[in-house]
Design a protein around this motif. Structure first.
Motif, PDB file in Angstrom:
ATOM      1  N   LYS A 133     -66.574  81.330  17.518  1.00 21.72           N
ATOM      2  CA  LYS A 133     -65.582  81.305  16.423  1.00 21.72           C
ATOM      3  C   LYS A 133     -64.770  80.170  16.435  1.00 21.72           C
ATOM      4  N   SER A 134     -64.324  80.019  17.811  1.00 22.03           N
ATOM      5  CA  SER A 134     -63.129  78.845  17.986  1.00 22.03           C
ATOM      6  C   SER A 134     -63.784  77.572  17.782  1.00 22.03           C
ATOM      7  N   GLU A 135     -65.107  77.433  18.150  1.00 26.11           N
ATOM      8  CA  GLU A 135     -65.777  76.045  18.173  1.00 26.11           C
ATOM      9  C   GLU A 135     -66.370  75.819  16.744  1.00 26.11           C
ATOM     10  N   LEU A 136     -66.810  76.786  15.917  1.00 28.44           N
ATOM     11  CA  LEU A 136     -67.741  76.671  14.480  1.00 28.44           C
ATOM     12  C   LEU A 136     -66.386  76.927  13.527  1.00 28.44           C
ATOM     13  N   GLY A 137     -65.377  77.475  13.758  1.00 26.46           N
ATOM     14  CA  GLY A 137     -64.360  77.853  12.545  1.00 26.46           C
ATOM     15  C   GLY A 137     -65.047  78.570  11.604  1.00 26.46           C
ATOM     16  N   ASN A 138     -65.307  77.992  10.448  1.00 23.12           N
ATOM     17  CA  ASN A 138     -65.576  78.870   9.258  1.00 23.12           C
ATOM     18  C   ASN A 138     -67.116  79.103   9.040  1.00 23.12           C
ATOM     19  N   THR A 139     -67.773  78.352   9.868  1.00 18.14           N
ATOM     20  CA  THR A 139     -69.455  78.223   9.814  1.00 18.14           C
ATOM     21  C   THR A 139     -69.753  79.820   9.998  1.00 18.14           C
ATOM     22  N   ASP A 140     -70.758  80.219   9.327  1.00 24.29           N
ATOM     23  CA  ASP A 140     -71.255  81.514   9.205  1.00 24.29           C
ATOM     24  C   ASP A 140     -72.287  81.856  10.252  1.00 24.29           C
ATOM     25  N   PHE A 141     -71.894  81.722  11.638  1.00 25.77           N
ATOM     26  CA  PHE A 141     -72.879  81.742  12.645  1.00 25.77           C
ATOM     27  C   PHE A 141     -73.441  83.301  12.776  1.00 25.77           C
ATOM     28  N   MET A 142     -73.171  84.148  12.139  1.00 29.10           N
ATOM     29  CA  MET A 142     -73.864  85.532  12.201  1.00 29.10           C
ATOM     30  C   MET A 142     -75.177  85.463  11.193  1.00 29.10           C
ATOM     31  N   ARG A 143     -75.090  84.531  10.210  1.00 29.02           N
ATOM     32  CA  ARG A 143     -76.268  84.545   9.398  1.00 29.02           C
ATOM     33  C   ARG A 143     -77.187  83.322   9.371  1.00 29.02           C
ATOM     34  N   ASP A 144     -76.667  82.257  10.076  1.00 30.84           N
ATOM     35  CA  ASP A 144     -77.497  81.117  10.254  1.00 30.84           C
ATOM     36  C   ASP A 144     -78.258  81.092  11.503  1.00 30.84           C
ATOM     37  N   PHE A 145     -79.129  80.135  11.631  1.00 28.37           N
ATOM     38  CA  PHE A 145     -79.877  80.245  13.027  1.00 28.37           C
ATOM     39  C   PHE A 145     -79.466  79.034  13.299  1.00 28.37           C
ATOM     40  N   PRO A 146     -79.468  78.727  14.877  1.00 27.57           N
ATOM     41  CA  PRO A 146     -79.411  79.984  15.778  1.00 27.57           C
ATOM     42  C   PRO A 146     -77.978  80.799  15.765  1.00 27.57           C
ATOM     43  N   ASN A 147     -78.134  82.105  15.449  1.00 28.03           N
ATOM     44  CA  ASN A 147     -76.869  82.860  14.993  1.00 28.03           C
ATOM     45  C   ASN A 147     -76.347  83.500  16.476  1.00 28.03           C
ATOM     46  N   SER A 148     -75.491  84.302  16.409  1.00 27.60           N
ATOM     47  CA  SER A 148     -74.872  84.666  17.900  1.00 27.60           C
ATOM     48  C   SER A 148     -75.877  85.491  18.453  1.00 27.60           C
ATOM     49  N   TYR A 149     -76.615  86.314  17.959  1.00 29.76           N
ATOM     50  CA  TYR A 149     -77.540  87.125  18.567  1.00 29.76           C
ATOM     51  C   TYR A 149     -78.653  86.153  19.308  1.00 29.76           C
ATOM     52  N   SER A 150     -79.082  85.244  18.792  1.00 26.07           N
ATOM     53  CA  SER A 150     -80.095  84.358  19.442  1.00 26.07           C
ATOM     54  C   SER A 150     -79.548  83.933  20.669  1.00 26.07           C
TER      55      SER A 150
END
Length: 230
Positions: free
Chosen positions: A207-224
């Motif tokens: 979250k601190s590095e990617l800001g508003n990027t939707d890292f939960m839905r784009d690949f590679p996401n947080s699960y990956s």
């Protein structure tokens, strides 16, 4: 040529665990800082209970016989259940985590309708039906936003300050991949609390590095990334 790697012995693994702190003097401080960070960020039992209560209220609101359910039924759509995914399902939620909910729905007819039909109906019901807000406590629902143009349509709002993200799946037999991934991460976290600390730290760092990027839905996401690190 196939190379088969043998499983390291327990003695070898124990030696590595003992060796790492000696080779890295700051290792102990890093370990202490991570534990402090986890204790600061994790939800208290009261906060967990509050969020679980909101899940139950959402379940009641979405599945009971109401004007919303009648409207959806007239359009050949039925809400069968809701499931948690994301940090609440993995038991890695922090104080600023969203409550991620997937609505499992069924439909009549030959063609699957758009998930946006359900989310749009919920959006309008929460916006105009004052009785609907009675399900969610004194402050009710606020900051209601329907994002219909997203790759996965989503409804966002807050229940008494807790952020909620709702999506829809018409595949009631096989849960969405995000739900399955959450179960896998949760299985690791049940083995050792250090996995939970790792997950919370990694997601906070993203979250601190990617800001508003939707890292939960784009690949590679947080699960990956979490599963890769594990």
């Amino acid at each position: 040529m196939t190379i088969i790697f043998t499983k390291p012995s327990a003695q070898h693994l124990a030696k590595i665990v003992e060796q790492v702190p000696m080779e890295y003097p700051d290792f102990k401080k890093l370990d202490e800082d991570l534990v402090k960070f986890y204790q600061k960020m994790r939800l208290t039992p009261e906060m967990m209970a509050e969020r679980e209560e909101y899940v139950q209220r959402l379940q009641c609101y979405l599945t009971l016989e109401t004007a919303l359910s009648h409207y959806l039924g007239e359009n050949g759509v039925w809400i069968t259940s809701i499931v948690k995914y994301g940090s609440m399902a993995t038991h890695c939620a922090t104080r600023d985590s969203d409550l991620d909910i997937c609505i499992c729905a069924s439909y009549s007819g030959a063609y699957q309708p758009s998930p946006a039909i359900i989310l749009q109906a919920i959006y309008e019901d929460l916006q105009h039906n004052h009785h609907a807000k009675e399900y969610f406590g004194l402050e009710g629902v606020s900051d209601l936003v329907f994002i219909s143009t997203a790759k996965v349509p989503i409804l966002k709002f807050k229940i008494n300050g807790v952020e909620v993200d709702i999506s829809v799946s018409f595949d009631i037999i096989s849960p969405p991949k995000s739900v399955l991934a959450a179960r896998l991460v949760n299985a690791y976290c049940q083995l050792d609390e250090r996995f939970t600390i790792l997950v919370i730290f990694l997601k906070s760092w993203m979250k601190s590095e990617l800001g508003n990027t939707d890292f939960m839905r784009d690949f590679p996401n947080s699960y990956s990334l979490i599963l890769m690190v594990i």
